[in-house]
Every structure is written in structure tokens, then in C-alpha cells.
Enzyme design. Structure first.
Site, PDB file in Angstrom:
ATOM      1  N   ASN A  70       0.753  -1.132  -0.161  1.00  0.00           N
ATOM      2  CA  ASN A  70       0.165  -0.014   0.099  1.00  0.00           C
ATOM      3  C   ASN A  70       0.816   1.299  -0.089  1.00  0.00           C
ATOM      4  O   ASN A  70       1.950   1.440   0.456  1.00  0.00           O
ATOM      5  CB  ASN A  70      -0.865   0.116   1.163  1.00  0.00           C
ATOM      6  CG  ASN A  70      -0.421   0.597   2.384  1.00  0.00           C
ATOM      7  OD1 ASN A  70      -0.224   1.909   2.410  1.00  0.00           O
ATOM      8  ND2 ASN A  70       0.219  -0.174   3.210  1.00  0.00           N
ATOM      9  N   LEU A  74      -0.510   8.546   4.491  1.00  0.00           N
ATOM     10  CA  LEU A  74      -0.941   8.974   5.492  1.00  0.00           C
ATOM     11  C   LEU A  74      -2.355  10.159   5.235  1.00  0.00           C
ATOM     12  O   LEU A  74      -2.402  10.966   6.130  1.00  0.00           O
ATOM     13  CB  LEU A  74       0.176   9.989   6.152  1.00  0.00           C
ATOM     14  CG  LEU A  74       1.278   9.108   6.744  1.00  0.00           C
ATOM     15  CD1 LEU A  74       2.234  10.050   7.094  1.00  0.00           C
ATOM     16  CD2 LEU A  74       0.903   7.874   7.508  1.00  0.00           C
ATOM     17  N   CYS A 131       6.655   5.185   8.559  1.00  0.00           N
ATOM     18  CA  CYS A 131       5.613   5.188   7.420  1.00  0.00           C
ATOM     19  C   CYS A 131       6.455   5.317   6.018  1.00  0.00           C
ATOM     20  O   CYS A 131       7.210   6.451   5.886  1.00  0.00           O
ATOM     21  CB  CYS A 131       4.688   6.540   7.324  1.00  0.00           C
ATOM     22  SG  CYS A 131       3.695   6.357   5.716  1.00  0.00           S
ATOM     23  N   THR A 194       5.449  -1.559   7.911  1.00  0.00           N
ATOM     24  CA  THR A 194       5.569  -2.406   6.555  1.00  0.00           C
ATOM     25  C   THR A 194       6.905  -2.325   5.912  1.00  0.00           C
ATOM     26  O   THR A 194       7.689  -1.510   6.257  1.00  0.00           O
ATOM     27  CB  THR A 194       4.493  -2.053   5.505  1.00  0.00           C
ATOM     28  OG1 THR A 194       4.747  -0.552   5.442  1.00  0.00           O
ATOM     29  CG2 THR A 194       3.125  -2.035   5.705  1.00  0.00           C
TER      30      THR A 194
END
Lengths: 304, 265
Positions: A70, A74, A131, A194
Site C-alpha cells: 500500500n 497518510l 511510514c 510495513t
């Protein structure tokens, strides 16, 4: 109700160790249509930034073997809207609220942490320094131990509630990162975010994701998460919320053996919206099969 | 909304890479029927198998619903591993189905004796059939324009014709006129409302053609989905901020049907 699943993080008691992974549950509204969120151990909301973020262009998703990439970027309505609209709505449920805090600059993180932790119903902050999908901030804070240390220290000072730091797996030595944020005063760790990945479209000969790279989640990353939690939990004396590809109650037990004290379920929600209530229901059976009275007994039992 | 295990009643190829699957939903009852009976334009989110590969569900539109037998009829095109595996399922096998999801076509403002135009391109065509059936039942005058690549991947034409006026185009001229669905539009005709489903290029062309006119219209969009229920923000579409100040909507839960003026394609 049995207390076999109860876990404690300082002053905060969770009725069970199951919570959604930030970003996979929105602000809870979409899954509240399926079940009562009070069943969960906690609710972790989507990353919240100072200003509203519109996120990345689409395609934002690409499937991979037993996983997905993905690159949402944010997307969120900003701290003001989260405080005024989302948190008050969530308080109807009997469940601790954890807010994932993200930003592009140290000052943003500090301001969001100050404002969000002042809301009486927020139990904890999950500091997002990992992130991989935004150009500024995010992972830049999570791959340099000095920067991560400084940011954790600043946010810890600004926050009125415990701060859990969400670590990135996209580093050479995750123990080093964990130690750096522990030294800075983090109350706990949340891991793993991730893994950076890519996929290409044979027809266009270009990356599938508009952002080109994205974060890999799902069962594919479970062994990586387990290994990292194992290594960190043996060296760093902080409670860990473990995540990475959990889909069953057996997976939860495995994460506890590796060293987790609670877990978050992410991608599996997309496959089965009821996955978390199902895992909670299944956990007691797994504890019975393992001959364990309380789930807390399992934390770190896999260490050698 | 609870995922149900639907029995496969039929699963057969009807055109080049196009399959029809019929699933029986035995879980519909008086209590849940409001939620469980699909509306035209909604979709089902189908789990391919009970392993983690492929991981995500596949969104498939609804071609028709038989309320007497609770049969859900869907057409799909084999694109990748997910749809290919679905095409190999046998009659009697069970499928894990979530839905109906999303918001369907707004048909409330289509009035009796009003005139409606349906425009469909390729695998976007199936949901227009269920829509046409409902509109015809409301005594709305419906004209349907269907566009395909070529004869061998065309489908449902006779079924649409049985429900009223239907014109066909194909890119190579092997069926109907040669060209796109837009070339089937006659400038002499007028409609109150249109509903369009098809590739983004087609929908963009429609926006350009009618954006400055008074016509009322809806488009149904397709996007890669994660959760299918609005939580993951994977299937975002930009919208005109003067219509919705947020500037975006989610295809799965706000759509897949949108007013044609609001979305930025």
C-alpha cells in the site's frame, strides 16, 4: 468474563491483547457497522498529522503473494478534525483509544502529540516514525537512530500519555533503533511497520503503484516481524505491541512467544471484517491447547 | 452485514474471457433482507479461496438478482490469478461472499415515462442489466448503448434487447457500428438522466460531452480495493471541492456510483 486474555501496559488495562493496526481500521466507523468495537482490547486509529493530508494518487494498492503493498500516503483529516469528530465518536465504546501520530517535521509531531494527548479519552500515542509512503517525515525519522532518539525525547516531553514508538523494519539493525528510542524514554514499542516493496505491470511496463514503492503487509511479512520482535524483546526491556501478518489466534500466540505483550491485526481485516472478534473468541481455545492459564505467561516464552 | 457462503449454481464461459456465475444466498430472511437484497450498482466482494494467496477479495458487480430463488447473477472477466481461480470453481462449491457493498444507482429520480440512457463499455456492462430491469419495471423509457472490443467478447446483447431499445458498437466493427459507445449517441435524442459504466477513458469522454449541459447523470467507477468497506483509503477518487469540500471520496463505500459532475477522472 474471564481475565485470561487481559494484559496491562502500565496503568492501562486491556481486556484482551487484540487491537487493529493503525491505517487498517480508519477511525473505527467502518468496522463498527459489523460489530461492537467494545469487544476489542484497544482501538488504534489512522495516522494523524497536524494538517489534513490528501494522500497519494491511485493506484494505492497492489496485491502480492500472501500480502499486499500500500501507498496511501497518510491520508487523514488532520488533528483538529480527529479531536473534534473522531475521538468523541469513539468514546461511545468501552475501549482504550490509541492515536497514531505522524508528521513531516519535529515541530509537527510535538504539536500533534501535545494536542492529542490532552484529550482525556486518548490512552496512548503510537509514534509513527516508520511510514514508508510519504516523501517527507515518516520513515526518515525511523531509519536514523539519532533522529529517532531526538524525536522520541521531544514527543515524550510533549505528551501527557504513554508513548509507544512504531519501528520500521527497513533498517539494518532494528535492535539499535529500539535501544535508541528506549533510551529517549519511550514507554513501549510497536513493531513492525510495513516493508518497502514494489510490483510492476507487464502491460504498462511501469510500477503498479502510483507512488512506485509501497509498504508490504499481510501474512508474507509474519516471519520477518517475529524475528525482529524476538531480537528486540531479548535486548530491550520495553513492552511490545507486535504486528505483521496476523490472521489467526495461533499467530497471536506465536507473536507472544517471540516477545510481544499485545498484538495488532492489520491486513487481515480487509479479508474478513470479523477477524478480530473471531481471534478473540479463538484465543482461549489456543491457551487451553497450550496449557496456559493467562496469555501474559506466553510473552517471551520462545526465547532461547 | 455478514459474509455468507454462497453455493455456486452456475459458472460458465459466455464469451471470450467472460464468465457468468450464479450464486445462491440461502441466508436471506425477512429480518436481513433490506441489507442482503442487492440494489443495481452495488457489488459483492468475493474471497477467491480459503488460503492467503491470493489474499484480497475481488469486487464483482451484479448483473441480476432473482428474488424468488435468491440467486445472484454476476459476470466477470478473467484478468489475473483471482478471477482465473474463480472461473475454475465447480457447481456446488461454496464461495465466501461479502455484500452487497457500496451504494447503487440512484433510480428514485427516474420518473415514469421519463427517458433514460444507459451507456456501457466492456466488462462495465453487466450492472446496467439489473438497472435496466428495475427502470423498465418503473415504466421508464430506456435506451441502451453497448460498446465492446470485438464480436468474440460481446455478451448480453439479446438480453438487453428483450428489455427495450439497444444499440451496439465495437472497436473493430465486427458487431454493431465500428467505434465507441459515444458514437451511438444521436444528437437528435434527449434524455433526462444517463447512467454510464465502463473504462475511465469512456467516462471521461462522457464528462466532456455533457459536463456543460443540463443532463443529470451517474457514473460507476472501478478501482483497486483493499477492505471494500471504507477503512483503508485504497480506492480514493478525487472529487470537485466545490461539490464536496473534502476533495475526495471512497469508491467502495461512497460509490461505486457517483454523480458524473462530482468526480475528477
Amino acid at each position: 468474563m474471564s481475565h485470561r486474555l487481559q494484559v496491562k501496559f502500565g496503568d492501562i488495562t486491556l481486556k484482551n491483547p487484540i487491537m487493529p493496526a493503525s491505517g487498517c481500521f480508519g477511525f473505527g466507523r467502518d468496522y463498527a457497522k459489523f460489530y461492537d468495537l467494545s469487544q476489542l482490547g484497544a482501538v488504534v486509529v489512522k495516522a494523524t498529522t497536524l494538517e489534513e493530508r490528501i494522500g497519494n494518487p491511485t493506484p494505492r494498492l497492489a496485491e502480492t503473494p500472501s500480502g499486499m503493498l500500500n501507498a496511501i500516503g497518510l491520508q487523514n483529516p488532520g488533528v483538529e478534525a480527529v479531536i473534534n469528530e473522531e475521538i468523541p465518536w469513539l468514546t461511545q465504546f468501552d475501549v482504550p483509544i490509541i492515536v497514531n501520530v505522524a508528521g513531516s517535521m519535529t515541530e509537527d509531531y510535538i504539536e500533534v502529540a501535545e494536542r492529542i494527548s490532552a484529550v482525556k479519552d486518548v490512552a496512548m500515542i503510537e509514534l509513527n516514525i516508520s511510514c514508508p509512503n510519504v516523501k517527507q517525515g515518516g520513515i526518515a525519522f525511523g531509519t536514523d537512530k539519532k533522529v529517532a532518539h531526538e524525536l522520541t525525547k521531544a514527543v515524550k516531553k510533549a505528551s501527557q500519555v504513554p508513548v509507544y514508538v512504531k519501528l520500521s523494519p527497513n533498517v539494518t539493525d532494528i535492535v539499535e533503533m529500539a535501544e535508541a528510542v528506549a533510551e529517549a524514554g519511550a514507554d513501549g514499542l510497536s513493531m513492525i511497520n510495513t516493508l518497502l516493496g514494489m510490483r510492476f505491470d507487464l502491460r504498462t511496463r511501469k510500477p503498479i503503484l502510483a507512488n512506485q514503492t509501497g509498504g508490504l503487509s499481510g501474512p508474507a511479512i509474519k516471519p520477518v516481524a517475529l524475528r525482529m520482535i524476538y531480537e528486540v524483546s531479548k535486548r530491550v526491556a520495553l513492552p511490545i505491541i507486535g504486528m505483521g501478518g496476523i490472521t489467526t489466534a495461533e499467530d497471536v500466540a506465536e507473536f507472544f512467544l517471540a516477545g510481544a505483550s499485545a498484538v495488532a491485526v492489520g491486513t487481515a481485516n480487509f479479508v474478513d471484517p470479523y477477524v478480530m472478534p473471531k481471534i478473540i473468541q479463538d484465543l482461549e481455545r489456543v491457551l487451553d491447547e497450550m496449557g496456559v492459564k493467562s496469555i501474559t505467561e506466553l510473552t517471551g516464552k520462545g526465547w532461547s | 452485514m455478514i459474509p455468507f457462503m454462497g453455493s455456486i449454481i452456475q459458472n460458465e464461459q459466455i464469451a471470450d474471457r467472460i464468465y457468468r456465475i450464479v450464486i445462491e444466498n440461502t441466508t436471506i430472511n425477512e429480518k436481513n433482507q433490506k441489507q442482503m437484497i442487492p440494489k443495481p450498482g452495488q457489488f459483492y466482494y468475493i474471497r477467491v479461496n480459503d488460503t492467503t494467496d491470493p489474499l484480497l477479495r475481488r469486487p464483482i458487480s451484479i448483473q441480476d438478482f432473482d428474488g424468488k430463488r435468491n440467486h445472484i447473477k454476476m459476470l466477470y472477466r478473467t484478468e489475473g490469478i483471482g478471477t482465473t481461480q474463480i472461473s475454475q470453481k465447480k457447481i456446488g462449491e461454496k464461495l465466501d461472499v461479502l455484500g452487497p457493498l457500496g451504494n447503487g444507482f440512484t433510480i428514485e429520480d427516474a420518473e415514469e415515462n421519463g427517458s433514460v440512457l444507459l451507456l456501457g463499455g466492456g466488462i462495465g456492462i453487466p450492472p446496467l442489466y439489473y438497472l435496466k430491469k428495475e427502470l423498465v419495471a418503473k415504466k421508464v423509457q430506456v435506451t441502451t448503448l453497448l460498446g465492446y472490443q470485438t464480436l468474440s467478447d460481446s455478451f448480453l446483447i439479446d438480453e438487453f434487447k428483450a428489455l427495450g431499445e439497444t444499440r451496439v458498437a465495437s472497436m473493430d466493427g465486427s458487431i454493431g457500428i465500428k467505434g465507441t459507445v459515444l458514437q451511438l449517441i444521436s444528437e437528435l435524442e434527449k434524455w433526462d438522466t444517463f447512467y454510464a459504466v465502463g473504462p475511465t477513458g469512456m467516462l471521461k469522454a462522457i464528462q466532456q460531452k455533457w459536463g456543460d449541459t443540463a443532463i443529470n447523470g451517474y457514473v460507476s467507477l472501478e478501482e483497486r480495493m483493499g477492505c471494500g468497506v471504507g477503512a483503508c483509503y485504497g480506492c480514493i477518487v478525487k472529487v470537485d471541492p466545490s461539490i464536496d469540500k473534502k476533495g475526495y471520496k471512497k469508491v467502495c463505500s461512497d460509490g461505486p456510483v457517483f454523480s458524473f459532475r462530482e468526480v475528477i477522472l
